[in-house]
Design an enzyme around this catalytic site. Structure first.
Site, PDB file in Angstrom:
ATOM      1  N   HIS A   1       0.962  -1.099  -0.017  1.00  0.00           N
ATOM      2  CA  HIS A   1      -0.106  -0.083  -0.021  1.00  0.00           C
ATOM      3  C   HIS A   1       1.052   1.353  -0.011  1.00  0.00           C
ATOM      4  O   HIS A   1       0.594   2.161  -0.797  1.00  0.00           O
ATOM      5  CB  HIS A   1      -0.785  -0.032   1.294  1.00  0.00           C
ATOM      6  CG  HIS A   1      -1.870  -1.126   1.231  1.00  0.00           C
ATOM      7  ND1 HIS A   1      -1.982  -1.777   2.509  1.00  0.00           N
ATOM      8  CD2 HIS A   1      -2.551  -1.588   0.391  1.00  0.00           C
ATOM      9  CE1 HIS A   1      -2.907  -2.706   2.338  1.00  0.00           C
ATOM     10  NE2 HIS A   1      -3.396  -2.638   1.128  1.00  0.00           N
TER      11      HIS A   1
ATOM     12  N   LYS B   1     -16.574  -7.236   5.834  1.00  0.00           N
ATOM     13  CA  LYS B   1     -15.104  -7.914   5.862  1.00  0.00           C
ATOM     14  C   LYS B   1     -14.957  -8.368   7.201  1.00  0.00           C
ATOM     15  O   LYS B   1     -13.777  -9.074   7.470  1.00  0.00           O
ATOM     16  CB  LYS B   1     -14.275  -7.073   5.040  1.00  0.00           C
ATOM     17  CG  LYS B   1     -14.261  -7.342   3.601  1.00  0.00           C
ATOM     18  CD  LYS B   1     -12.911  -6.979   3.026  1.00  0.00           C
ATOM     19  CE  LYS B   1     -12.955  -6.873   1.507  1.00  0.00           C
ATOM     20  NZ  LYS B   1     -11.580  -6.048   0.914  1.00  0.00           N
TER      21      LYS B   1
ATOM     22  N   ARG C   1      -2.480  -6.086  -7.906  1.00  0.00           N
ATOM     23  CA  ARG C   1      -1.366  -7.085  -7.850  1.00  0.00           C
ATOM     24  C   ARG C   1      -1.448  -7.872  -8.895  1.00  0.00           C
ATOM     25  O   ARG C   1      -2.379  -8.403  -9.557  1.00  0.00           O
ATOM     26  CB  ARG C   1      -1.751  -7.729  -6.342  1.00  0.00           C
ATOM     27  CG  ARG C   1      -1.212  -6.830  -5.252  1.00  0.00           C
ATOM     28  CD  ARG C   1      -1.551  -7.351  -3.997  1.00  0.00           C
ATOM     29  NE  ARG C   1      -3.079  -7.988  -4.230  1.00  0.00           N
ATOM     30  CZ  ARG C   1      -3.734  -8.347  -3.219  1.00  0.00           C
ATOM     31  NH1 ARG C   1      -3.034  -8.882  -2.072  1.00  0.00           N
ATOM     32  NH2 ARG C   1      -4.920  -8.559  -3.494  1.00  0.00           N
TER      33      ARG C   1
ATOM     34  N   SER D   1      -2.944  -8.101   2.629  1.00  0.00           N
ATOM     35  CA  SER D   1      -3.306  -8.037   4.090  1.00  0.00           C
ATOM     36  C   SER D   1      -3.911  -9.378   4.565  1.00  0.00           C
ATOM     37  O   SER D   1      -3.638  -9.766   5.759  1.00  0.00           O
ATOM     38  CB  SER D   1      -4.451  -6.978   4.203  1.00  0.00           C
ATOM     39  OG  SER D   1      -3.955  -5.588   3.954  1.00  0.00           O
TER      40      SER D   1
END
Lengths: 161, 161, 161, 161, 161, 161
Positions: F19, F43, F92, F130
């Protein structure tokens, strides 16, 4: 604030509504967008670089902040020489992803000052590729949903030769 | 009820057990399946269109409701001219997905009356491609698991020339 | 010729314009399309099976040859019991491919008499998923491009609870 | 315990730091790694087989347990003839996966005694391909992050011709 | 030559014919294969770690050079502690690729002495996943093509509770 | 020229070097980058929104033109309300592509004035997520290559509870 400039490089053989949509989107973000037409003799394009530049100029006429030019060197060298640090690439929903990433990482190794950003064309153009258009143009397909009328005319002429 | 007819278009250079499996599956759904062999000069096929049609005819002999023919025009125009509205495409587990989708969406733009449906071959054929078979045939590999014996013979002959 | 019948199974939590588009396309190929709503307690749906069946019935009202019903058993067992051999699955451009293939091959092992065919929704619905719609509905987004008005109303109510 | 031997076949046109990294990793697992250079006339390589063998020999000089040789037959036949049963293939993060799997399954059908294992190069080489390197070499790019210096020299010479 | 040892870690909830096929393939390459069962409380497995170890032991009984054990720590720490430097992961044709690569690269950052190699199960197991099997087991599907009979019995019992 | 501003929204649970790399890259293109932390109760994040905002503030301290704030509404509504028209998303190499595209197209339907651009983190962070970091943190892995030291400390504390 300085002018924000970005380069949108490609072969554009020929320009499609997908490319034009992307140029319009880029113009909402950057003050100046330079559409840079690669010679790309490797890909053996149907149209000459000059023809491709002309088609892009005609397609972007009247769009403020958009210029079109050719280049004949390593893309990162060209961008560096123009003193620009942003390169725009279109990312269609299908098939572009891996090649674009691979190329972007290679370019980053060559010059890490240049940032490559990816933008998505309108979803109705997300599958339109210059390659597929040439394939169907070969058979005389109606191309009005894919390219501007004057490009369609040029494609028809090219395949009559 | 009217007869349900579907077209299964392709290059079939050459026909594989994967193609034959798909034709059999299609026959369970449609009353008539027309296997349509594209000329496809662009792909520069190993076998002539007539040879490819013959191989398919021999491979589907005795299969009720299956016919084989060539076509030489835009696929959607051909299908429309036959007055058919269903096109079958095989979807192998690997590698076909993106190209097939891109082509299908392009065809839909050209003629939205035609529905393209995707079917899966048996998983043991899911990676068999005419292209790979030609690559290994070049080195004299045993092809008995990929193509019918008479096709294997033709491949051997082609690579001896 | 016998009637051609096909089952279109799913969770439909809730029905979207993508589903409705697919049902319309399936109707052009098959004489009868049975939309089969899975209970799917595993996925913990937002709407009860009865609510989901009702929404589908309302969305397909007037569509000749379309019926809606629930099922509560292994999908291949249900289809076999209905004496049908064609199952339709939608294939969105993004994200469905691998899961659908994996599930299809598993189902084929369970019953190889049943053929699964894949159809593509209109490209403007190709990214619409019930899951994403629920995510944005949670925040009060305007859903008029994704679901029929009465489904939007139901979603709003569900998230007010 | 017998010596564990493995073959790492490829075209290596030219060898890259990605290939060399993989050879080093393979050496940690196997007692002997045979790098096998395919003639691969189909791919129309830039360098002759002998040049490619030489570049690999120079790149692996001093690496204990590594040998380099050419082969000119079906890969599985070559491996079988060497009496080896393990083949190593590199799997880059991008773009290799589907082709490698398709090829591996085809090879397995040709000879199921041979196991193909996949290894990952270092992530900083995960996008480096001989093909891309040739594309940027054509424009005189600095290649020092992708290939050994003597390979860069050879590439420059090749593109000056 | 020293014994070549490799670890094959996983959750195995439950073991499938795909896993067993892979263990057999690994045994052709390595002198000793340690099947290592992760506790994996995160994934909330259906069977306890001990039950999963037992099922694997029963499934590999008589396979020379195969041992089964549990582990309860970071995978790379476990492998390092065992003084082993090769980890085997199965790569199914569908759906594993990205996750496996991401995990492998993360593990490599944690310990670069450990090499992860990927092997492919037989293509008829290439889509079989423990997760899908549990989904269809829930509905009483015949599982004889996916898991050994005693595992099927255990699955049936688990879903009757 | 007006200031060019862009929003970089996300959950950041927790912030990673990936990030931070992206924020630095974005800063080279835009005059002001607003890092916008979503509440994202769906989430079920490990850290509270305030904790996540704090970690981002600490990680970007001294970076000119970067601000951090939370938001609690539909992302496109938030961006519109800020009077900004550019949203940045990281892409990504692995696993993000399809979800990001699907979400981007959904957001575009909700508000077509907002352009979403995708940027790539450094390749050595291209697989860092993450989620994976939390998985390995659970086992006490050394996280110094993935997150700043103070974030590692917070992760250790969180998993000791």
């Amino acid at each position: 604030m300085a002018k924000k400039r970005a380069v949108y490089p490609g072969t554009f053989d020929p320009v499609t509504y997908g490319h034009i949509d992307l140029i319009n989107r880029a113009r909402k973000i950057f003050d100046e967008v330079i559409v840079a037409v690669a010679d790309n003799a490797v890909k053996n394009p149907l149209f000459t670089k000059d023809e491709r530049i002309d088609m892009l100029k005609q397609s972007t006429r009247g769009l403020k902040g958009v210029t079109v030019e050719g280049f004949d060197e390593l893309m990162v060298d060209y961008v560096q020489r123009k003193n620009i640090n942003v390169v725009i690439r279109g990312l269609r929903m299908l098939s572009d992803f891996e090649y674009e990433f691979q190329m972007a990482l290679t370019n980053r190794k060559l010059n890490d000052n240049i940032e490559i950003i990816f933008m998505m064309p309108k979803e109705s153009y997300s599958f339109v590729s210059s390659k597929l258009i040439k394939e169907v143009a070969l058979w005389g397909a109606n191309l009005s949903q894919f390219v501007p009328p004057f490009v369609e005319t040029k494609l028809r002429k090219a395949f009559k030769k």
